[in-house]
Design an enzyme around this catalytic site. Structure first.
Site, PDB file in Angstrom:
ATOM      1  N   PRO A  25      17.430  35.437  52.753  1.00  0.00           N
ATOM      2  CA  PRO A  25      18.610  35.992  53.425  1.00  0.00           C
ATOM      3  C   PRO A  25      19.404  34.903  54.134  1.00  0.00           C
ATOM      4  O   PRO A  25      18.837  34.080  54.846  1.00  0.00           O
ATOM      5  CB  PRO A  25      18.007  36.973  54.438  1.00  0.00           C
ATOM      6  N   CYS A  27      23.077  34.805  56.258  1.00  0.00           N
ATOM      7  CA  CYS A  27      24.265  35.485  56.773  1.00  0.00           C
ATOM      8  C   CYS A  27      25.534  34.827  56.267  1.00  0.00           C
ATOM      9  O   CYS A  27      25.665  33.598  56.301  1.00  0.00           O
ATOM     10  CB  CYS A  27      24.281  35.402  58.299  1.00  0.00           C
ATOM     11  N   GLN A 101      17.609  42.324  53.743  1.00  0.00           N
ATOM     12  CA  GLN A 101      16.896  42.124  55.007  1.00  0.00           C
ATOM     13  C   GLN A 101      17.467  43.066  56.058  1.00  0.00           C
ATOM     14  O   GLN A 101      18.666  43.035  56.337  1.00  0.00           O
ATOM     15  CB  GLN A 101      17.042  40.671  55.464  1.00  0.00           C
ATOM     16  N   TYR A 188      15.451  37.174  67.020  1.00  0.00           N
ATOM     17  CA  TYR A 188      16.129  38.470  67.026  1.00  0.00           C
ATOM     18  C   TYR A 188      15.194  39.534  67.620  1.00  0.00           C
ATOM     19  O   TYR A 188      14.101  39.213  68.087  1.00  0.00           O
ATOM     20  CB  TYR A 188      16.637  38.795  65.610  1.00  0.00           C
ATOM     21  N   ARG A 236       9.656  39.053  57.500  1.00  0.00           N
ATOM     22  CA  ARG A 236       9.874  37.641  57.856  1.00  0.00           C
ATOM     23  C   ARG A 236       9.439  37.408  59.284  1.00  0.00           C
ATOM     24  O   ARG A 236       9.860  38.119  60.200  1.00  0.00           O
ATOM     25  CB  ARG A 236      11.331  37.227  57.674  1.00  0.00           C
ATOM     26  N   GLY A 332      16.942  28.142  50.088  1.00  0.00           N
ATOM     27  CA  GLY A 332      18.128  28.640  50.780  1.00  0.00           C
ATOM     28  C   GLY A 332      19.348  27.769  50.574  1.00  0.00           C
ATOM     29  O   GLY A 332      20.170  27.992  49.688  1.00  0.00           O
ATOM     30  N   ARG A 333      19.457  26.726  51.402  1.00  0.00           N
ATOM     31  CA  ARG A 333      20.677  25.925  51.378  1.00  0.00           C
ATOM     32  C   ARG A 333      20.896  25.251  50.033  1.00  0.00           C
ATOM     33  O   ARG A 333      22.037  25.087  49.597  1.00  0.00           O
ATOM     34  CB  ARG A 333      20.652  24.918  52.528  1.00  0.00           C
TER      35      ARG A 333
END
Ligand code: FNR
Length: 364
Positions: A25, A27, A101, A188, A236, A332-333
């Site tokens: 995931p 954003c 997610q 979070y 996660r 990811g990146r």
């Protein structure tokens, strides 16, 4: 040489993945009122065309107040589900499993998009229509200097959130997703309950490890009940806080054991995020820096794990799976930089003659 394990299909409950490469995931802060648009279809769709086995959509808020920014995706109404259904259908039509997610930002909510400053919403933001909202957390402790002061959730408000997570899971099912990932990492809301640094509650939802896990486990249990038995549930975690007095790997192993008991399938092993940049965490960021967490949790709980964090090279990813350190590898990146990462990795394995391939395989 043996065929790469990275491209071996894997089944999780009734869902099969064509390979072990996952887009985690990330954003995009590009939704309008939480609703996915063409941007999301193209952005996520490209990863399916690029060969990933599973594409997990970004942190998607189960209530409007659970968004990090005004650009976050949401899943608090049927309209949100309908917009996401288009994305899920495209992913599946192009060979990738569709994941999403589910999240609540807690005390990291009501902020500016990263490229707009990443701070609390300013008068200029309000003038543009991005008004701030009150943020909630286990305890009234801000994340760090420059962050908003949250109010402590009441047990009644927590029960409403459990119901909101379950409702979002049902909407994800109606929208055609194959995988739900519960976001319990990166500071979070759920991670803030788990960590003794952010949870100073004196009721049943704080105190010792069992108390701090109580709300996150209630959410996970509600998701498992609302989500079809044939579909896998990922969670996660931030395996460690990397902060003095913070969450330890022992805490996370206990959490993973409890998650296993209630039917979670995969632990996605990240770390950190409980504090802002004013308080640097002590987790060193190097290639594959979180793989050790995935390995420990896999070995000690018997659960499947996903490794994530600076896994950039196909042979590095292959070694993680081949050495039994994780079942899935998230990229990811590097996937942002090259949405064809999985396809390209595959040709790399196929193409090398043994004179070079033998050495390259040892590189990881
Ligand atoms: C992220 N990450 C992230 N994590 C998460 O659990 N939910 C999210 O919505 C996001 N959003 C997000 C946005 C962007 C732009 C980035 C770069 C990262 C963290 C991400 O999933 C991953 O764990 C890290 O990027 C580390 O993996 P890589 O990028 O080194 O492969």
């Amino acid at each position: 040489t043996a065929p790469p394990r990275l491209f071996e299909p894997v089944s999780l409950r009734d869902v099969s993945l064509r390979n072990r490469v996952v887009v985690p995931p990330m954003c995009q802060y590009s939704a309008e009122h939480g609703i996915a648009g063409d941007y999301h279809l193209v952005h996520y769709g490209r990863f399916a065309l690029g060969g990933a086995g599973l594409v997990i959509l970004e942190a998607t808020a189960v209530v409007p107040e659970g968004r990090i920014t005004h650009g976050d995706l949401g899943l608090w109404s049927p309209d949100h589900g309908a917009a996401l259904a288009r994305v899920a259908a495209f992913l599946r039509a192009n060979g990738a499993a569709a994941g999403i997610q589910l999240a609540h930002a807690g005390r990291k909510a009501s902020m500016q998009r990263p490229w707009e400053g990443n701070g609390p919403l300013s008068p200029d933001d309000v003038a543009r229509g991005d008004a701030p909202w009150p943020v909630v957390a286990p305890s009234p402790i801000p994340l760090d200097e420059g962050w908003l002061m949250p109010t402590a959730l009441t047990p009644a408000a927590m029960a409403d959130l459990v119901a909101a997570f379950a409702a979002a899971a049902r909407r994800a099912e109606a929208a055609g997703f194959d995988v739900i990932e519960l976001h319990a990492a990166h500071g979070y809301l759920l991670h803030a309950f788990l960590s003794p640094l952010s949870n100073r509650r004196e009721d049943a939802y704080g105190g010792d490890r069992a108390g701090r896990m109580r709300f996150p486990l209630a959410v996970a249990r509600a998701l498992r009940e609302a989500w079809p038995a044939g579909k896998p549930l990922f969670v996660r975690v931030s395996a460690v806080d990397g902060l003095e007095g913070g969450l330890t790997l022992e805490d996370t192993l206990a959490f993973a054991h409890a998650l296993k008991g209630l039917g979670a399938d995969v632990i996605d092993c990240s770390s950190g995020g409980l504090a802002g940049s004013a308080t640097a965490a002590r987790v060193r960021r190097d290639y594959g820096f979180q793989v050790g967490f995935a390995e420990r949790i896999r070995r000690e709980t018997g659960l499947a794990t996903m490794a994530v964090g600076l896994i950039v090279d196909p042979r590095q990813a292959e070694a993680v799976v081949a050495q039994g350190r994780a079942d899935l590898v998230a990229v990811g990146r590097e996937s942002l930089a090259d949405p064809n990462w999985a396809l390209r990795a595959r040709t790399e394995f196929a193409a090398w003659p043994r004179q070079a391939g033998w050495w390259l395989e040892r590189r990881a």
